[in-house]
Design an enzyme around this catalytic site. Structure first.
Site, PDB file in Angstrom:
ATOM      1  N   ARG A  51      19.918  23.561  61.773  1.00 40.16           N
ATOM      2  CA  ARG A  51      19.366  23.092  61.799  1.00 40.16           C
ATOM      3  C   ARG A  51      18.337  22.079  62.838  1.00 40.16           C
ATOM      4  O   ARG A  51      17.618  22.794  62.406  1.00 40.16           O
ATOM      5  CB  ARG A  51      19.475  21.764  60.916  1.00 40.16           C
ATOM      6  CG  ARG A  51      18.513  20.409  60.584  1.00 40.16           C
ATOM      7  CD  ARG A  51      18.578  19.070  60.156  1.00 40.16           C
ATOM      8  NE  ARG A  51      19.962  19.085  59.082  1.00 40.16           N
ATOM      9  CZ  ARG A  51      20.569  18.827  60.176  1.00 40.16           C
ATOM     10  NH1 ARG A  51      20.119  18.434  61.476  1.00 40.16           N
ATOM     11  NH2 ARG A  51      21.863  18.159  59.771  1.00 40.16           N
ATOM     12  N   TYR A 103      -7.848  21.695  55.076  1.00 38.79           N
ATOM     13  CA  TYR A 103      -7.167  22.037  53.547  1.00 38.79           C
ATOM     14  C   TYR A 103      -6.643  20.949  52.924  1.00 38.79           C
ATOM     15  O   TYR A 103      -6.622  19.894  52.978  1.00 38.79           O
ATOM     16  CB  TYR A 103      -5.822  23.041  54.560  1.00 38.79           C
ATOM     17  CG  TYR A 103      -5.144  23.403  53.061  1.00 38.79           C
ATOM     18  CD1 TYR A 103      -5.239  24.421  52.328  1.00 38.79           C
ATOM     19  CD2 TYR A 103      -3.737  22.727  53.440  1.00 38.79           C
ATOM     20  CE1 TYR A 103      -4.159  24.701  51.406  1.00 38.79           C
ATOM     21  CE2 TYR A 103      -2.795  23.344  52.651  1.00 38.79           C
ATOM     22  CZ  TYR A 103      -3.261  24.103  51.806  1.00 38.79           C
ATOM     23  OH  TYR A 103      -2.083  24.850  51.019  1.00 38.79           O
ATOM     24  N   ASP A 175      -5.558  22.167  63.812  1.00 33.91           N
ATOM     25  CA  ASP A 175      -5.309  23.038  62.677  1.00 33.91           C
ATOM     26  C   ASP A 175      -5.592  24.620  62.832  1.00 33.91           C
ATOM     27  O   ASP A 175      -7.177  24.488  62.746  1.00 33.91           O
ATOM     28  CB  ASP A 175      -4.699  22.864  61.683  1.00 33.91           C
ATOM     29  CG  ASP A 175      -5.303  23.325  60.247  1.00 33.91           C
ATOM     30  OD1 ASP A 175      -4.334  24.905  60.683  1.00 33.91           O
ATOM     31  OD2 ASP A 175      -4.216  23.042  59.273  1.00 33.91           O
TER      32      ASP A 175
HETATM   33  C1  LIG Z   1      -2.182  26.531  53.964  1.00 39.32           C
HETATM   34  C2  LIG Z   1      -3.037  26.776  55.080  1.00 39.32           C
HETATM   35  C3  LIG Z   1      -2.286  24.854  55.828  1.00 39.32           C
HETATM   36  C4  LIG Z   1      -0.676  24.886  54.261  1.00 39.32           C
HETATM   37  O1  LIG Z   1       0.116  25.524  55.299  1.00 39.32           O
HETATM   38  P1  LIG Z   1       1.217  25.618  54.226  1.00 39.32           P
HETATM   39  O2  LIG Z   1       2.095  27.392  54.943  1.00 39.32           O
HETATM   40  O3  LIG Z   1       0.866  26.652  52.947  1.00 39.32           O
HETATM   41  O4  LIG Z   1       2.404  25.057  53.672  1.00 39.32           O
HETATM   42  C5  LIG Z   1      -2.210  23.973  56.065  1.00 39.32           C
HETATM   43  N1  LIG Z   1      -3.579  24.261  56.897  1.00 39.32           N
HETATM   44  C6  LIG Z   1      -4.706  25.274  56.383  1.00 39.32           C
HETATM   45  C7  LIG Z   1      -5.895  25.483  57.008  1.00 39.32           C
HETATM   46  C8  LIG Z   1      -4.496  26.248  56.041  1.00 39.32           C
HETATM   47  O5  LIG Z   1      -4.909  27.414  55.132  1.00 39.32           O
END
Ligand SMILES: *Cc1c(COP(=O)(O)O)cnc(C)c1O
Length: 382
Positions: A51, A103, A175
């Site tokens: 972990r 998202y 992001d």
């Molecule tokens: C899919 C996505 C997420 C979330 O990621 P997961 O791996 O599905 O938990 C976050 N931000 C964006 C822009 C995404 O497309």
């Protein structure tokens, strides 16, 4: 051995991925172990429990950090796990500003889960940095944005939003899932932390779920390292291996995703059943200047709106042969979806609601002519 100034594709294949020292294995092994032998109590090789750290995860973290130009990087069991862990830096009374297109799962996490800890949030149109500045809430600790956004492919200026955010002593999280580090490196433009769903372009083969956070902020890095172990939302070694394997071809895949997307955009613009095409690579995109400044190309995601409203939009998604109707994105295969009903259903009635005649494409790397014919046929059928 990879060096700091090697090119992107070289680092994708070599950074953190030297041959394994004991056997010489050229490809990073899957260290499928939970624990590590210690010669005497507390005296260990740097690995004590998986972990806390695992060598396959270390390789992935080093490779991805290098590609994002970050000193520190942390892998997680999903993109949302990465987001959740980073947001645990905040305390009750702190405020998050979220870009007004994101998202659906990020919106749900921030508006429904993080708020349980006494943290507040608001949505903002980040195409207007002056408005962010003028309406600044002094409790804001984090501005959180995607660019390009999911699913409207709006583009925000990382540099301008970072300037406003830093002026007020807060931090900017970007992001970078839609662009991938091949097309955009947010830290170089002023972001304090980059988030990825590695499930998407980085893994690239729709066979693994994962997340990643990278930063040059030593204080945040220390806290995230602590939280990664304390909360425990870590990826297993097999998932790290798959993500690393995908990562090695990120550059060539992104080039082909973009090439195919550009051909499809051209077709959609000319199709009578399509009234709006949203694609960051278009000269007519409202953020074209920003794309020029911070992205290498428009990427593989396209959204478009059809005439005939929600029923027509839903119909297109069921009439394709090669574009599979499914959530997710960024894999080698083409996907089509209806965000209003699928990925963004949780945003209905909120400031992040999406138009109901919107269709989203994740353009894969199949033969472009086949994709064009498939989509044309589906559109002609509605
Ligand atoms: C899919 C996505 C997420 C979330 O990621 P997961 O791996 O599905 O938990 C976050 N931000 C964006 C822009 C995404 O497309």
């Amino acid at each position: 051995m990879s060096e700091h100034n090697d090119g992107f594709e070289t680092r994708a294949i070599h950074a953190g991925q030297d041959p394994e020292p004991i056997t010489g294995a050229v490809i990073t092994p899957i260290f499928q172990t939970s624990t590590y032998a210690q010669p005497s109590p507390g005296d260990h090789t740097g690995y004590e429990y998986s972990r806390t750290d695992n060598p396959t995860r270390t390789a992935l973290q080093e490779a991805l950090s290098s590609l994002e130009g970050a000193a520190h990087g942390f892998a997680f069991s999903s993109g949302l796990a990465a987001e959740d862990t980073v947001l645990r830096i905040l305390r009750a009374g702190d405020h998050i500003v979220l870009g007004n297109d994101a998202y659906g799962g990020t919106f749900r996490l921030i508006s429904q889960v993080v708020t349980r800890a006494g943290i507040t949030w608001s949505a903002a149109d980040l195409t207007d940095p002056a408005a962010l500045d003028a309406n600044w809430n002094p409790a804001t600790k984090i501005v959180w944005m995607e660019t390009p956004t999911n699913p409207l492919l709006t583009v925000f200026s990382i540099r301008e939003i970072a300037e406003v955010t830093h002026k007020h002593g807060a931090k900017l999280v970007v992001d970078n899932t839609f662009a991938s580090p091949y097309l955009q490196q947010p830290i170089a433009h002023g972001a304090d932390l980059v988030i990825h769903s590695t499930t998407k372009y980085i893994g690239g083969h729709s066979d693994v779920v994962g997340g990643f956070a990278a930063t040059n902020d030593d204080e945040w890095a220390q806290d995230i390292k602590y939280l990664q172990n304390a909360v425990g939302a870590v990826p297993g070694p097999q998932d790290c291996f798959l993500t690393l394997r995908g990562l090695k071809t990120l550059g060539v895949r992104m080039d082909r995703h973009t090439e195919n997307a550009e051909r499809i955009v051209e077709m959609l613009l000319a199709h009578p059943k399509v009234h709006t095409v949203l694609y960051p690579g278009l000269d007519s995109h409202p953020g074209a200047d920003i794309v020029q400044e911070q992205m290498k190309a428009g990427g593989g995601m396209i959204s478009f709106q059809v005439t005939g409203g929600i029923e027509a939009a839903k119909a297109v998604t069921t009439k394709t042969r090669l574009f599979t109707l499914a959530e997710s994105l960024g894999g080698i295969e083409s996907l089509i979806e209806h965000p209003g009903v699928m990925t963004h259903a949780s945003a209905a009635g909120s400031p992040l609601e999406v138009p109901d005649d919107l269709v989203r494409l994740s353009v894969g790397i199949e033969t472009a002519d086949d994709l064009l014919a498939d989509l044309n046929n589906a559109l002609d059928g509605i």
